[in-house]
Scaffold this motif. Structure first.
Motif, PDB file in Angstrom:
ATOM      1  N   TYR A 191     -15.182  -1.407  -0.958  1.00 22.49           N
ATOM      2  CA  TYR A 191     -14.726  -2.764  -0.626  1.00 22.49           C
ATOM      3  C   TYR A 191     -14.390  -3.560  -1.888  1.00 22.49           C
ATOM      4  CZ  TYR A 191     -16.191  -2.077   4.236  1.00 22.49           C
ATOM      5  OH  TYR A 191     -16.306  -1.630   5.516  1.00 22.49           O
ATOM      6  N   TYR A 192     -15.232  -3.402  -2.925  1.00 25.16           N
ATOM      7  CA  TYR A 192     -14.954  -4.092  -4.204  1.00 25.16           C
ATOM      8  C   TYR A 192     -13.610  -3.638  -4.757  1.00 25.16           C
ATOM      9  CZ  TYR A 192     -19.642  -6.131  -4.801  1.00 25.16           C
ATOM     10  OH  TYR A 192     -20.783  -6.880  -4.666  1.00 25.16           O
ATOM     11  N   GLU A 193     -13.410  -2.304  -4.774  1.00 26.10           N
ATOM     12  CA  GLU A 193     -12.178  -1.758  -5.363  1.00 26.10           C
ATOM     13  C   GLU A 193     -10.962  -2.081  -4.506  1.00 26.10           C
ATOM     14  OE1 GLU A 193     -11.950  -0.558  -8.453  1.00 26.10           O
ATOM     15  OE2 GLU A 193     -14.061  -1.156  -8.525  1.00 26.10           O
ATOM     16  N   ALA A 253      -9.297   3.513   6.706  1.00 25.83           N
ATOM     17  CA  ALA A 253      -8.394   3.060   7.786  1.00 25.83           C
ATOM     18  C   ALA A 253      -8.784   1.656   8.236  1.00 25.83           C
ATOM     19  CB  ALA A 253      -8.454   4.033   8.952  1.00 25.83           C
ATOM     20  N   SER A 254     -10.060   1.381   8.261  1.00 27.37           N
ATOM     21  CA  SER A 254     -10.532   0.045   8.665  1.00 27.37           C
ATOM     22  C   SER A 254     -10.103  -1.000   7.621  1.00 27.37           C
ATOM     23  CB  SER A 254     -12.056   0.105   8.817  1.00 27.37           C
ATOM     24  OG  SER A 254     -12.573  -1.122   9.167  1.00 27.37           O
ATOM     25  N   PRO A 260      -3.085  -3.447   3.910  1.00 30.34           N
ATOM     26  CA  PRO A 260      -2.300  -2.270   4.317  1.00 30.34           C
ATOM     27  C   PRO A 260      -1.944  -1.340   3.162  1.00 30.34           C
ATOM     28  CG  PRO A 260      -1.379  -4.307   5.227  1.00 30.34           C
ATOM     29  CD  PRO A 260      -2.449  -4.725   4.270  1.00 30.34           C
ATOM     30  N   GLU A 261      -1.831  -1.882   1.945  1.00 31.11           N
ATOM     31  CA  GLU A 261      -1.414  -1.037   0.819  1.00 31.11           C
ATOM     32  C   GLU A 261      -2.575  -0.243   0.190  1.00 31.11           C
ATOM     33  OE1 GLU A 261      -1.620  -4.288   1.198  1.00 31.11           O
ATOM     34  OE2 GLU A 261      -1.281  -5.415  -0.643  1.00 31.11           O
ATOM     35  N   MET A 303     -17.626  -5.285  10.511  1.00 31.49           N
ATOM     36  CA  MET A 303     -18.248  -5.287   9.185  1.00 31.49           C
ATOM     37  C   MET A 303     -17.181  -5.399   8.097  1.00 31.49           C
ATOM     38  SD  MET A 303     -20.618  -2.386   7.425  1.00 31.49           S
ATOM     39  CE  MET A 303     -19.381  -1.114   7.263  1.00 31.49           C
ATOM     40  N   THR A 304     -16.101  -4.626   8.224  1.00 30.73           N
ATOM     41  CA  THR A 304     -15.041  -4.638   7.212  1.00 30.73           C
ATOM     42  C   THR A 304     -14.466  -6.045   7.063  1.00 30.73           C
ATOM     43  OG1 THR A 304     -14.496  -2.339   7.598  1.00 30.73           O
ATOM     44  CG2 THR A 304     -12.769  -3.678   6.608  1.00 30.73           C
TER      45      THR A 304
END
Ligand code: AKB
Length: 325
Positions: A191-193, A253-254, A260-261, A303-304
């Motif tokens: 998530y950070y990256e 995918a989430s 999107p990129e 969560m995402t």
């Protein structure tokens, strides 16, 4: 629980739990402790905070007595990858810390919680829908300390009547404090990256399923279990709990639903991959649901969304789909 001592309160679980406990039970009724001091942290500055090395039983007892606590939540421990790199230290810290905490709890008759982990299972355990009660022959030092810890906590319950309770946590995902040295940490790093660089190189391979849970659900689970009616608990140490099971492509995918990129590639770390391969794909949580009403709220997409939104605020990154008008 009325007055609670938390060890390892600056760690990944501790920092989220301490703030939630202060809100629920009152700032004066939560005593946060950790081996280090962290300048500017609300855990240190906005409530009771004491330096405590869990190897120092005398000091642990002194703090517990001075604040007249009735509950101990013992979190200080080394995680799987670090304990694998330093197995002797993993054993010493995880076991001596736990024995010290249990002894203090026994002397003062405290309610007691300590987390176990999916690491308490091993390659011989059933991989899918792993039952609550099944074969546990872990092949990591962390896992060995977790099984020994579960047995020890049950022993203190049956032998000394101590009110010990625990859960087997899956990988925990949170934005407040980054985890350190776990195998499931890829699911936090990603998530950070994703926000910072729109790409991530995973140290866990494609197709590797592990159980996961968002931190707010983990914190609620601790409180719910600790407040559960003791007569309803057939198990104690420790309950299988999880909210989701996914592999790297599924979390990617989430993330793509919001960024999107985003791209994902792999540079698999053989040590952490070996640990992940020895753990279950997914746990059966029926007993936690039946005995104390375990009911996590977050699935992967919820969560995402929450994780990216909170992290974007923390890192001061503006992401189109996260800006609500
Ligand atoms: C780790 O990966 O070591 C921990 C755990 C599953 O206990 N997150």
């Amino acid at each position: 629980m009325k007055k609670i001592l938390v060890t390892g309160s600056l760690g990944q679980i501790g920092s989220a739990l301490t703030m939630r406990l202060r809100k629920e039970y009152g700032v004066d009724n939560v005593i946060a402790t950790d081996i280090r001091h962290l300048e500017g942290s609300p855990i240190v500055e906005k409530g009771h905070f004491e330096i405590l090395d869990v190897m120092d039983r005398e000091k642990m007892l002194e703090i517990a007595k001075r604040y007249e606590v009735d509950t101990m939540i013992h979190l200080a421990a080394l995680l799987s990858a670090v304990a694998e790199a330093k197995p002797q230290l993993g054993w010493d810290l995880n076991m001596s810390g736990l024995v010290n905490a249990l002894e203090v709890a026994r002397e003062l008759n405290l309610k007691f919680f300590t987390p176990s982990s999916i690491a308490a299972f091993g390659p011989d355990s059933p991989k899918d829908n792993t039952p609550q009660d099944t074969i546990q022959r872990p092949t990591t030092m962390y896992g060995v300390t977790k099984v020994a810890g579960e047995l020890l906590c049950d022993y203190y319950h049956t032998k000394f009547g101590l009110d010990t309770r625990g859960v087997r946590f899956p990988g925990l995902i949170s934005y407040e404090t980054e985890p350190g040295g776990g195998t499931t940490d890829y699911a936090v790093d990603i998530y950070y990256e994703a926000l910072k660089n729109k790409k991530y190189t995973s140290f866990i391979g494609k197709g590797t399923y592990m159980d996961m849970m968002y931190m707010p659900d983990a914190v609620e689970a601790i409180i719910q279990l600790m407040e559960a009616e003791p007569s309803k608990l057939k198990h104690r140490n420790a309950f299988n709990i999880t909210a989701m099971s996914f592999e790297p492509e599924e979390i990617a995918a989430s993330i793509r639903k919001i960024i999107p990129e985003f791209t994902l590639d792999y540079d698999v770390d053989p040590v952490r991959q070996g640990i992940a391969d020895s753990w279950p794909n997914s746990l059966d949580v029926t007993d936690a649901k039946e005995e104390w009403g375990f009911a996590p709220k977050y699935d992967l997409d919820c969560m995402t969304e929450d994780m990216l939104e909170k992290l974007a605020m923390k890192l001061n990154i503006k992401e189109k789909k996260l800006i609500h008008s």
